[in-house]
Design a protein around this motif. Structure first.
Motif, PDB file in Angstrom:
ATOM      1  N   LYS A 169      43.701  26.961  34.428  1.00  0.00           N
ATOM      2  CA  LYS A 169      42.903  26.580  35.583  1.00  0.00           C
ATOM      3  C   LYS A 169      43.576  25.686  36.369  1.00  0.00           C
ATOM      4  CE  LYS A 169      38.341  27.661  33.702  1.00  0.00           C
ATOM      5  NZ  LYS A 169      37.342  26.913  32.813  1.00  0.00           N
ATOM      6  N   ALA A 183      41.928  24.858  48.286  1.00  0.00           N
ATOM      7  CA  ALA A 183      40.385  25.421  48.087  1.00  0.00           C
ATOM      8  C   ALA A 183      40.464  26.335  46.710  1.00  0.00           C
ATOM      9  CB  ALA A 183      39.867  25.850  49.223  1.00  0.00           C
ATOM     10  N   LEU A 184      41.124  26.071  45.738  1.00  0.00           N
ATOM     11  CA  LEU A 184      41.210  26.843  44.549  1.00  0.00           C
ATOM     12  C   LEU A 184      39.960  26.463  44.076  1.00  0.00           C
ATOM     13  CD1 LEU A 184      44.831  26.499  43.409  1.00  0.00           C
ATOM     14  CD2 LEU A 184      43.843  28.105  44.871  1.00  0.00           C
ATOM     15  N   PHE A 185      39.358  27.637  43.365  1.00  0.00           N
ATOM     16  CA  PHE A 185      38.061  27.726  42.560  1.00  0.00           C
ATOM     17  C   PHE A 185      38.434  26.965  41.168  1.00  0.00           C
ATOM     18  CE2 PHE A 185      37.304  31.797  45.167  1.00  0.00           C
ATOM     19  CZ  PHE A 185      36.685  31.120  46.326  1.00  0.00           C
ATOM     20  N   PRO A 186      37.941  25.855  41.049  1.00  0.00           N
ATOM     21  CA  PRO A 186      38.351  25.021  39.966  1.00  0.00           C
ATOM     22  C   PRO A 186      37.737  25.725  38.562  1.00  0.00           C
ATOM     23  CG  PRO A 186      36.628  23.662  41.250  1.00  0.00           C
ATOM     24  CD  PRO A 186      36.853  24.989  42.123  1.00  0.00           C
ATOM     25  N   HIS A 187      36.709  26.654  38.902  1.00  0.00           N
ATOM     26  CA  HIS A 187      36.103  27.090  37.354  1.00  0.00           C
ATOM     27  C   HIS A 187      36.697  28.381  36.960  1.00  0.00           C
ATOM     28  CE1 HIS A 187      33.980  28.825  40.795  1.00  0.00           C
ATOM     29  NE2 HIS A 187      33.593  29.473  40.210  1.00  0.00           N
TER      30      HIS A 187
END
Lengths: 368, 374, 299
Positions: free
Chosen positions: B143, B98-102
């Protein structure tokens, strides 16, 4: 432009298609006619088809601008079209029409020289066109309401009824509609100012700006067809519009028996007289049949039948004896010689002047 | 020498987490049933079980994404139930990471600290420290989609750890990695846990992983705890056939207890064969149904009956699984049951004498197997 | 080396498509915009006379000039119409975004088995003619229309509202007509968003609102941008809606263009307006794409 509901034009085309499809397919004799909506007695087309075996493919339009766009783009596929004189002259200049072959038009002699003289500025000697119908642009009004607002001596037969802001302001309460047609309204404003209504001088034309801008806030809508119903229903009390449309509103109100009495007045200052002319496009696929159609239309009894149906005056002298009394006898359709003297015509603006005129009109309509 | 780390064995030790009689229902389905468990500070605690056993539900209740239908969960003696996930001193490493892709690696890690209102300078310092710990310093400005699976896993770990939670929950943390990377990462994870001293609770279905990393393992089955024990105890002394079977390879023979003697029991597994001798702390009465769990590596295989073996049964080689370093022999007994025996391949396979269909003896010591009563 | 003719044609096809259906018409319009209004068929001059050879080509290019553009620059009507279009398109896009985002969010959060049906309902209006739907709004908004009747009957208003023939009606028409173009791209980004991201945000200390602004919103940005472009660009050039629902005060470049072409039959000026409109639309699109590229390279 008169009588019937909008789809009737389509119905005619449909009838023509249904009735003569087989014959047309067999011989492929077709004449393509592009006329104003509600502007013919459909039996004329049927009679023509029966007599000549040429199928009439009949389409309708409701604005000169639309017709001109098609004519100037070329390749419209029509054999007979019906532009108004001012538009006709410009389209002739652009090379949109072919000269008529008078040898194929034996009924040319039926035409009315008085009208031919009036249309000469657009098409001298009827080289390219014949007159179909003609009419005036004037004032339609709700008799009761105008009296109520402006009193018994309301100037209903004068341009000052709408161009005098004092009157317009009061009439705005019950509603004013004006044609969305600068080539009709600017000459009227010039006439009101005492100028030449046919002036092509940009400086003279510019003088109408004050008059029109003063009128603008009191106009409910600039539109070229909605006023028929609005007038008939009593939603508005004055419309500056075309004679036939206003007479149609008069009839609709009478039919509805709704207590609305509509009247048409040709302003005493003079009114614009316009002419719808039948012409054959340069690239008409069947000019032969087009000539046959034109000649058929010029027969006295055919033209009389058309006028009796649409309640417009025509340019056919020979037909007058066959017109019904409520057509030939109505001064709103056939004005008296005296009134006729007072009617004026206009010619097409040159392109650059036209650009100024339309710009002025945009300003009148949008305030920008 | 320091005593071994075993706070659970100390009756006076106060557990960090106490799960008391927790039941969780989804409609009519009971995902967790009347479960009680204590987890101590600095433990690396594994919750192990097949899928659908309720382990994930249990973890989500610890994180606060689910609330118990019954029972309570205490942290430091305080009831957690009214505290929303955002306020719990508990962080979670998600199975999907659940890494924040942005956001960049750095910003992903700093996310939780910013939410806390930690001063900027401190955020920078803590983020730098944790990135060094998980070896991500070079990737700070990347990223998530520009990272490998292993790097992403470390970002997820760092993001949860940087908040210095009292309890870190890891949901199948290594499930997305390939086997070789998984083994390396297991040791890294243990090293980090030891360095920071944070209490870890890991949820996994991989018994090998649980055995490798954890101080204790809770085996779950159908919403209940099957056994809670250290990896060694779980392997050597399973309580039930389910646990014995779930952890490692095992042969289970069922039989009837015949007699107790010499601190053990006899177990009759087959007519015509001698009773098996098993050393066990249990003292079941004769006639009880019981099972013998035998690890394959404790069973030897030979052509002749070994003279000094406590237990030996004759059979026929059914199958041989050659695994490189070891081979597992599946030996069919006369009654059809199968015993697995494992031999290390000190000799080349082709020189070993035993092959398919050979009559052989399998043998083991009396303390090699575990007697199970359930 | 052994490329077949077929595969060459296949590769060339998109270029051919662009050439025939975009570049060629563009060049024709550009040429007309540099021409002079004339009474001829078609109504402008010069026409390329290839029979006159090189001299004909030279005369052709010599006759082209920027007079129409000068005319546009000197008359505030066109810049006002453009600015007014920008404003109407901008405000409409914003309203569409607010409504569209809410609907897309609700769709993406709806139970999975309902979603196809709900998306269908969003697309459903497309099965009816756009014109008919705009005409239906006339029936709703006019003075004696459904809306006024309803409001009058429940006593919310004493006098009928004048919405028809105003900019308000234009806003309603644009928002209504373009809403699906906003909903669908936003829904697509929201729908594929991993829900564990929101749990992660909560786990890391975010309230639901903070999680929305820090995670959901940035991640739905591609959908928002796509939706806004899909609404904004056609709304700028919109003609039918302002013509049918707007009043004579509604000034929009699309309507001005229509009037120049059909009412004034001024092809050169209409073409100049069209070219400017195109350029003014291309600028934001190019800027947007460049920024997207930068973002991708920069990281």
């Amino acid at each position: 432009m008169k009588f019937g509901s909008i789809p009737s034009g389509l119905a005619i085309a449909g009838l023509a298609l249904a009735g003569f499809a087989s014959a047309a397919l067999a011989e492929d004799k077709v004449v393509n006619v592009y006329n104003w909506s509600d502007y013919i007695d459909e039996s004329i087309l049927e009679d023509f088809e029966a007599e000549t075996g040429i199928k009439v493919r009949y389409d309708v339009f409701d604005s000169n601008e639309l017709l001109e766009t098609k004519m100037l783009a070329g390749g419209s596929g029509y054999d007979v079209v019906v532009p108004t004189g001012t538009f006709l002259s410009r389209q002739i200049e652009a090379g949109a029409f072919q000269k008529l072959d008078k040898s194929k038009l034996p009924h040319m002699g039926n035409m009315w020289d008085a009208i031919a003289a009036r249309t000469a500025p657009y098409d001298p000697d009827n080289a390219y066109s014949i007159n179909y119908m003609w009419g005036t642009t004037g004032i339609g009004y709700n008799v009761g309401k105008v009296k109520e607002v402006l009193g018994e001596d309301a100037p209903t037969d004068s341009l000052s009824l709408i161009f005098d802001p004092a009157n317009a302001e009061k009439l705005a309460e019950c509603g004013i509609h004006v044609l969305d047609a600068p080539t009709e309204i600017i000459p009227a404003a010039l006439k009101y100012l005492g100028e030449d209504p046919n002036s092509h001088d940009p400086d003279v034309i510019a003088k109408t700006e004050d008059v029109l801008m003063a009128l603008r806030p009191h106009v409910q809508k600039f539109h070229s067809s909605e006023y028929i119903n609005a007038l008939a229903n009593g939603d508005i009390c004055v419309a500056f519009g075309w004679s036939g449309d206003i007479l149609q509103a008069r009839d609709r109100a009478a039919e509805a028996d709704n207590g609305v009495e509509v009247a048409y007045a040709i302003p005493s200052e003079g009114a614009l007289m316009w002419f719808d002319q039948m012409a054959i496009p340069t690239d008409a696929p069947n000019p032969e049949y087009a000539h046959m159609f034109l000649d058929y239309i010029m027969r006295a009894y055919v033209m009389a039948k058309a006028s009796n149906y649409v309640y417009y005056a025509n340019g056919n002298k020979a037909s007058q004896g066959l017109l019904e009394a409520d057509v030939i006898g109505d001064p709103a359709i056939y004005p008296s010689a005296e009134t006729l003297e007072n009617l004026y015509s206009v010619t097409a603006y040159p392109p650059k002047v036209n650009r100024k005129v339309t710009r002025l009109w945009t300003k009148v309509k949008t305030g920008q | 020498m320091t005593p071994p780390f075993a706070p659970w064995a100390d009756p006076d030790a106060k557990p960090l987490i106490e799960i008391r009689n927790v039941t969780k229902r989804f409609g009519a389905f009971e995902a967790v049933r009347d479960l009680s468990l204590a987890i101590h500070e600095r433990e690396f605690f594994a919750i192990l079980g097949p899928s659908g056993c309720g382990k994930t539900t249990l973890m989500r209740m610890l994180a606060g994404f689910e609330t118990p239908s019954e029972g309570e969960i205490l942290l430091d003696g305080q009831d957690l139930s009214p505290i929303p996930p955002a306020k719990r001193p508990v962080n979670m490493m998600f199975q999907s990471y659940a890494l924040f892709p942005h956001l960049t690696v750095e910003k992903n890690i700093a996310f939780g600290l910013k939410r806390e209102g930690t001063p900027k300078a401190e955020i920078a310092e803590r983020v730098t420290d944790i990135m060094r710990l998980v070896q991500l310093t070079d990737f700070a400005r990347r990223k998530p989609d520009q990272l490998s699976g292993g790097q992403r896993q470390r970002v997820a770990l760092a993001r949860a750890l940087v908040k210095r939670p009292r309890l870190l929950l890891l949901d199948e943390p290594l499930g997305a990695l390939d086997k070789k990377l998984r083994q390396e990462t297991q040791f890294e994870l243990m090293g980090i846990q030891e360095t920071l001293g944070t209490t870890f609770v890991i949820v996994t279905h991989d018994q090998e992983e649980a055995m490798t990393v954890s101080s204790r393992i809770a085996v779950m089955r159908a919403g209940e705890l099957a056994q809670v024990a250290t990896p060694t105890d779980l392997y050597e002394r399973p309580d039930t056939r389910f646990v014995a079977d779930f952890i490692g390879e095992v042969t289970i023979l069922d039989g009837i207890v015949t007699a107790a003697s010499r601190g053990g029991v006899g177990l009759s597994v087959m007519e015509g064969a001698p009773d098996l001798r098993i050393i066990t702390p249990h003292t079941p009465p004769a006639g009880t149904q019981a099972w013998l769990a035998l690890r394959p590596e404790k069973v030897s295989i030979s052509r002749e009956r070994p003279a000094d073996a406590d237990n030996a049964l004759a059979g026929k080689v059914l199958d041989i699984a050659y695994l490189g370093n070891i081979s597992t022999y599946h030996v069919a007994l006369p009654d059809g049951s199968i015993i697995k025996a494992q031999e290390s391949n000190r000799q080349r396979a082709d020189r070993r004498g035993i092959t398919w269909e050979d009559p052989v003896w399998v043998a083991w010591e009396e303390d090699a197997g575990v007697l199970l009563l359930a | 080396m052994t490329r077949t003719l077929g595969s060459r044609i296949l590769v060339a096809l998109p270029y051919l498509w662009l050439l025939v259906l975009f570049l060629a018409p563009f060049l024709i319009v550009l040429k007309i915009s540099l021409s002079d209004l004339a009474v001829s068929r078609p109504p402008y001059t010069p026409h390329l006379d290839l029979t006159a050879g090189w001299a004909g080509i030279k005369a052709f290019f010599a006759a082209l000039d920027f007079e129409n553009y000068t005319f546009l620059a000197e008359d505030s009507l066109y810049i006002n119409a453009y600015l007014s279009s920008l404003k109407i398109a901008g405000i409409s896009t914003l309203i569409t975004l607010l409504i569209g985002y809410s609907i897309a969010y609700a769709l993406a959060r709806a139970p999975r088995r309902w979603r196809p049906t709900l998306v269908m309902l969003v697309i459903l209006p497309f099965w009816t003619s756009f014109l008919i739907r705009v005409y239906a709004w006339i029936g709703i908004l006019k003075t004696e229309g459904l809306l006024n009747q309803a409001l009058l009957s429940i006593g919310l208003i004493a006098e009928p509202l004048t919405i028809m023939n105003t900019n308000t009606a234009v806003y309603i028409g644009i928002v209504y007509s373009y809403l699906p173009f906003m909903i669908l791209p936003i829904y697509a980004t929201l729908e594929k968003m991993d829900e564990s991201l929101l749990e992660a945000a909560a786990d890391l200390g975010s309230s639901r609102l903070a999680a929305f602004f820090l995670v959901t919103l940035p991640l739905s940005m591609p959908g928002i941008v796509a939706g806004c472009f899909l609404v904004f660009i056609p709304a700028i050039g919109e003609f039918v809606i302002p013509d049918l629902l707007g009043g004579s005060n509604t000034l929009m470049i699309g309507k001005t263009l229509w009037v120049e072409f059909f009412n004034n039959r001024d092809w050169p000026l209409a073409s100049a307006v069209a070219i400017l409109l195109l350029l003014l639309l291309i600028v934001p699109i190019v800027l947007f794409q460049r920024q997207q590229m930068k973002q991708e390279i920069g990281t």
